[in-house]
Design a protein around this motif. Structure first.
Motif, short mmCIF file in Angstrom:
data_model
loop_
_atom_site.label_atom_id
_atom_site.label_comp_id
_atom_site.label_asym_id
_atom_site.label_seq_id
_atom_site.Cartn_x
_atom_site.Cartn_y
_atom_site.Cartn_z
N HIS A 144 2.28 1.51 -3.71
CA HIS A 144 1.23 1.96 -4.32
C HIS A 144 0.52 3.40 -4.54
CE1 HIS A 144 -2.22 0.68 -7.02
NE2 HIS A 144 -2.72 1.64 -6.37
N ARG B 209 -6.60 -5.45 0.67
CA ARG B 209 -7.02 -5.00 2.03
C ARG B 209 -8.31 -6.04 2.43
NH1 ARG B 209 -4.79 -3.86 6.77
NH2 ARG B 209 -3.25 -2.13 5.44
N GLU C 19 0.77 -1.26 -0.03
CA GLU C 19 -0.11 0.07 0.00
C GLU C 19 0.99 1.15 0.06
OE1 GLU C 19 -4.05 -1.72 2.00
OE2 GLU C 19 -2.56 -0.57 3.29
#
Length: 237
Positions: free
Chosen positions: A144, A203, A141
């Motif tokens: 990203h 997630r 994350e």
């Protein structure tokens, strides 16, 4: 001069890791090493093969994933099973003439394996597994959000989920088919936004594994792969 002779095609590049793996298998074969025998130390392999420590370690991790080698702290790395070129490379044969078809064919295999792996991970994950998966997810994350893409980190997350199944065959299958699978994490069609829309589902997949909700884990995995399929078809037009 005969101009009808077919032209010879250049050889496809072979990754450094693959070359080192092949060289190590050849060494084991020629040396007559048997299960229980110790293989040369990292430094010896680096000097003999002319590669860096990170390459040697990646190759050793590959063999560990296949269950043919084991590293014992303070003692070195040992052969657990006989190995040959046939045991470390699965002969995959794709008749696809372009990247689009190759990815779609490989995706069919990914769907079956990854849906089952997600459910198995949800059933069997331990607290230690969850910690590792969450670390990989957090790393994915972060990258990203800063870069807009996170191919290597995404792959590491999927590997952690495979490990949480506590079924070594999932990891072994991925290792054997890694070259085909890695096309998905290498910016297919030169598009860094490939499968970007699947980002939030990683997630929710993790949340399903935490909750030990096998059906939700399967569902979130298929959402990710549905986005991948849509992008393959759209970006290859």
């Amino acid at each position: 001069m005969n101009d009808d002779k077919p032209a010879m095609m250049p050889l496809a590049p072979v990754s450094r890791v693959r070359q080192v793996a092949d060289a190590l298998v050849d060494y084991v074969s020629r040396s007559g090493l048997k299960p229980g025998d110790r293989i040369p130390a990292e430094r010896e392999l680096m000097a003999a093969l002319g590669v860096g420590r990170s390459t040697i370690r990646e190759v050793i991790r590959h063999f560990q994933s296949l269950g043919v080698m084991e590293t014992r702290k303070g003692s070195g790395t040992f052969l657990l099973k006989p190995i040959s070129s046939a045991t470390i490379h699965m002969p995959l044969s794709l008749n696809a003439v372009n990247l689009r078809d190759a990815l779609l064919q490989t995706l069919e295999v990914r769907r079956g394996i990854e849906a089952e792996a997600a459910m198995a991970a949800a059933r069997r994950r331990t607290a230690a597994d969850l910690k590792i998966i969450e670390e990989k997810l957090d790393a994915m994350e972060r990258v990203h959000l800063s870069k807009g893409t996170s191919g290597p980190e995404d792959l590491e997350l999927h590997l952690a989920i495979y490990d949480a199944t506590h079924n070594p065959l999932f990891r072994q299958l991925l290792e054997q088919m890694r070259e085909a699978f890695e096309k998905f994490w290498a910016e297919p069609f030169d598009r860094p936004d490939f499968a970007r829309r699947s980002f939030p589902y990683h997630r929710t997949l993790f949340n399903a594994i935490v909750a030990q909700d096998t059906e939700a884990a399967r569902r979130e995995t298929l959402k990710i792969l549905d986005v991948v399929e849509e992008d393959i078809k759209e970006m290859s037009k």
